[in-house]
Every structure is written in C-alpha cells, then in structure tokens.
Design an enzyme around this catalytic site. Structure first.
Site, PDB file in Angstrom:
ATOM      1  N   SER A 150      -9.503   1.604   3.057  1.00 21.34           N
ATOM      2  CA  SER A 150      -8.647   2.356   2.165  1.00 21.34           C
ATOM      3  C   SER A 150      -7.577   1.508   1.488  1.00 21.34           C
ATOM      4  O   SER A 150      -6.878   1.981   0.587  1.00 21.34           O
ATOM      5  CB  SER A 150      -7.974   3.501   2.931  1.00 21.34           C
ATOM      6  OG  SER A 150      -7.120   2.989   3.957  1.00 21.34           O
ATOM      7  N   SER A 159     -10.036  -0.690   7.180  1.00 23.34           N
ATOM      8  CA  SER A 159      -9.410  -0.601   5.864  1.00 23.34           C
ATOM      9  C   SER A 159      -8.727  -1.863   5.376  1.00 23.34           C
ATOM     10  O   SER A 159      -8.281  -1.924   4.231  1.00 23.34           O
ATOM     11  CB  SER A 159      -8.414   0.561   5.836  1.00 23.34           C
ATOM     12  OG  SER A 159      -9.089   1.788   5.897  1.00 23.34           O
ATOM     13  N   LYS A 164       0.838  -1.205   0.000  1.00 26.41           N
ATOM     14  CA  LYS A 164       0.000   0.000   0.000  1.00 26.41           C
ATOM     15  C   LYS A 164       0.870   1.251   0.000  1.00 26.41           C
ATOM     16  O   LYS A 164       1.851   1.338   0.745  1.00 26.41           O
ATOM     17  CB  LYS A 164      -0.899  -0.033   1.245  1.00 26.41           C
ATOM     18  CG  LYS A 164      -1.909   1.099   1.366  1.00 26.41           C
ATOM     19  CD  LYS A 164      -2.776   0.899   2.612  1.00 26.41           C
ATOM     20  CE  LYS A 164      -3.849   1.956   2.769  1.00 26.41           C
ATOM     21  NZ  LYS A 164      -4.726   1.691   3.949  1.00 26.41           N
TER      22      LYS A 164
END
Length: 401
Positions: free
Chosen positions: A117, A141, A40
């Site tokens: 996210s 997330s 990420k």
C-alpha cells in the site's frame, strides 16, 4: 531540477497528495541534511490532514497539530519534507491502485503497477522526487513496492520503530518501514529510526535459501534468483537449502489472513458501517470478509502464529539470514484485471507472511531484473538484528555494483 520541471515531474508521477503546502522545520545539520523526505498519508504530519487514501477519512481527519515520532525523528536529523504521498485505501491492498485517487507511477517500470500500500512512497523515490520515503508494511506494503519499483525497502522487526501517530491496519503486523535508492541514505535513516540492535548478526552470517518458497515460483523466477546467488557467492558463500513453512504455506496463509482481517475490522469496521464508506474494488471485499471473522477463529490462528514463530526463529537462530525473492514475480501490468491482481496478491502473501508472522526484519534489494523490470532480492534475519542486516545488505549491494 528547476521548480517548473519538478512540478511537471510530480504531476506525471501522480504520487503527491495535493495538500496546500505547509512549511515544516527541520534541523539545519544532521545525518540526513539535504535529503528530500516524502511521507505516506497514514502518518500524521503537523499542519496536514491524514487522509489514509480514503475520502471519508480525509473529510473526518482535521488538521494535525503534531507529527508522528518517526516523521519528527527524520526532520530532526536534517531531512527536508517535500510532501505527503498517496496510499492504497486504508492501507489494505498490495497493488498500488486507489479507486478514488488513481495509481502513482512506477518509476522503475512505468507500464506496471507500483505495488502497495506504500505506493506513493515508492513512486516518489523511484521517480527521483524524493530521496527517502516513509511507508508502512503490514503484509508486504514496503517489500512489494520496493521490489516492483527497483528500490531498497525494509520491513523492520515488529515494534522496533514507533507507530504512534500512524493509522492502524492490523496492529500485531503493522511496521514502519522506508525506501531509498541509495544505500548510504537508507542506512543513515536506519541509524536515526532504529537505535542499537538487541541481537546483532555476526560479521559473516550463516546463509540459507528458502527452498520451499522457490518451489512455489515459476522456473524463470527460480533461474534469475539462482544467477543472483552466483553473483553474490563472494559474500554469501554456499547457502543451505531449508524448509521454512511449518506446517504448510496454506496454513500460514490463512493464519495471516484471519489475524490481519480480524484486527483490520476491529480498527475500521465501526467507522465503515456508521459512515457507509464507499470502498474501492478489492478493499471492499477484504473488509466485508474481515467482518465475518470470529474471536474463536482469531484465537485458533493466533495459536498457529505462535507455533510458527517458535519454529522459524529457531531456524534463524542468532546468526542466520534467509535468502529469497521479495515477491512472486515482477510487478503485474497496469492493464491486468482485478482478478489477476487479487490472484497475485494471494500468491505473494504466502511468501511475505514468513516475516509478518515471525516478527522478523526483511529487507528487499534491487539486485534482479526480469522481463525488463525490477525484481527484489530479500533477506530475512533474526528479531532485533535490523541494523546489522542493513550493513550486510550493503555488502551485497556493493558486490553487485
């Protein structure tokens, strides 16, 4: 998969940030040898910027000289880095849509949002472009994208995995989690990242069902969850129905929202104002609201968290596992309105905040389907029991195989 086929699949999935590739050294042997790793884009990776899903932060980043310890640990265990993947803007969203960079493809349900996210992380694994992906979970997330995309995903005990070299959102909730399709890969990553349990579960934990969470959900969701409990009866036995929200879901929801918002504004507010960040829908409104939260409100809601944490950890004890769906429903459709997505997020926070406020680990397993889409089955366990929770979850996966 040939190089051309992989490039075409990656372009279709829209999950990789198109940074110029920089080779990263990884161990030639180890428990994760041959495992493809995506990261990420809020984790520092040597040779790359850290864009955080926001063009202003990308422009300000510069090239990082070292990798976050969590990334480095996986490389030293043999994982092969295949790229950085998109995140929702500043990690302050749950739907996976980024106004600046688009929406990664949900490999489990392409007509639906991937969840965020950690959207790119879930997309890369669900589209078989990575075997393992690092994400973060502040308010859901990892757990939400895992549920939406049909993956295994863990929010670990708060503070269990290092977040050095990772963008803060709300530090008292932020955790480093990960995704995989295969439980063997997932478990080996856990061995690398987690270290020994401080409070391991017994071989046969005491199981409970979050009856008050289920009461918030639609009958069709309750039905598929009940059917899954029946399938798992050989492992979980007959779980005890319990009440989890003390004093109420609304109180916990607002405690979580205020603490998260206050900390998010402390982390990002100065830059947002100084550089006039042009934030996307939903994210802009959340930061605008967060700017209004006072220290007095933070203190008030922190007291609510402390009281809840004591009650919830007493409920779990040292041997309890709480069973519940990972999310309120399957992933919303890509065509749903922003208001519909915000309503879904607010509903999700009411159930996701149980682990967030308590600091307990929660794992989502791809054990359910609804309306033809993946739907996660979750287990919450006591603080410090993460590795034994993963082992217990593996037994559930085997039972449903």
């Amino acid at each position: 998969m040939t190089a051309d086929a992989h490039a075409a699949a990656a372009a279709s999935a829209r999950c990789f940030v198109p940074y110029p590739p920089v080779p990263l050294e990884n161990a030639a042997a180890g428990p994760l040898a041959g495992v493809r790793l995506a990261v990420k884009d809020i984790f520092d990776v040597a040779g790359y910027p850290t864009g955080c899903g926001n063009p202003h932060r990308l422009a300000m980043s510069g090239i990082k000289s070292s990798s976050a310890p969590a990334v480095q640990a996986l490389l030293q265990a043999g994982a092969h880095f295949v790229g950085k993947v998109y995140t929702d803007e500043l990690a302050f969203s749950m739907n996976g849509k980024n106004a600046h960079f688009g929406t990664p493809r949900n490999g489990g349900a392409p007509d639906r949002i991937p969840g965020g996210s950690s959207s790119g992380s879930a997309s890369a694994v669900s589209n078989d472009l990575a075997d393992l992906a690092l994400g973060t979970d502040t308010g859901g997330s990892v757990r939400v994208p895992a549920s939406h995309c049909g993956l295994i995903g863990l929010r670990p005990t708060h503070g269990r995995v290092s977040l050095a070299g990772v963008m803060d959102l709300a530090s008292s909730f932020d955790t480093c989690g990960w995704f995989a399709r295969d439980m063997g890969v997932f478990s080996r990553a856990g061995e690398v990242l987690l270290g020994p349990d401080s409070a391991p579960l017994p071989e046969q934990p005491r199981t409970m069902v979050a009856a008050d969470v289920l009461a918030l959900l639609e009958p069709r969701v309750q039905e598929v969850f009940s059917q899954t409990l029946d399938r798992l009866a050989g492992v979980i036995g007959t779980p005890q129905p319990v009440k989890t929200a003390a004093p109420s879901f609304d109180t916990l929801y607002w405690a979580f929202r205020h603490i998260q918002g206050y900390e998010a504004w402390q982390a990002h507010g100065e830059q947002i104002r100084r550089h006039d960040f042009q934030l996307g829908p939903g994210v802009a409104e959340r930061f605008s609201w967060s700017a209004t939260i006072t220290p007095q409100q933070m203190q008030q809601h922190s007291a609510v968290r402390a009281g809840f944490r004591e009650v919830f950890q007493r409920l779990l004890g040292q041997d309890g596992v709480l069973l519940l769906p990972s999310a309120p429903d399957v992933a919303p459709l890509l065509t749903d309105s922003e208001q519909s997505l915000e309503n879904y997020r607010n509903q999700a926070v009411r159930m996701l905040c149980l682990a967030g406020l308590s600091g307990c680990p929660q794992i989502s397993l791809p054990l359910m389907r609804l309306d033809g889409a993946p739907f996660g089955f979750s287990l919450i366990a006591p603080v410090g029991s993460d590795r034994s929770l993963i082992r217990y979850a593996a037994r559930l996966m085997h039972e449903c195989a």
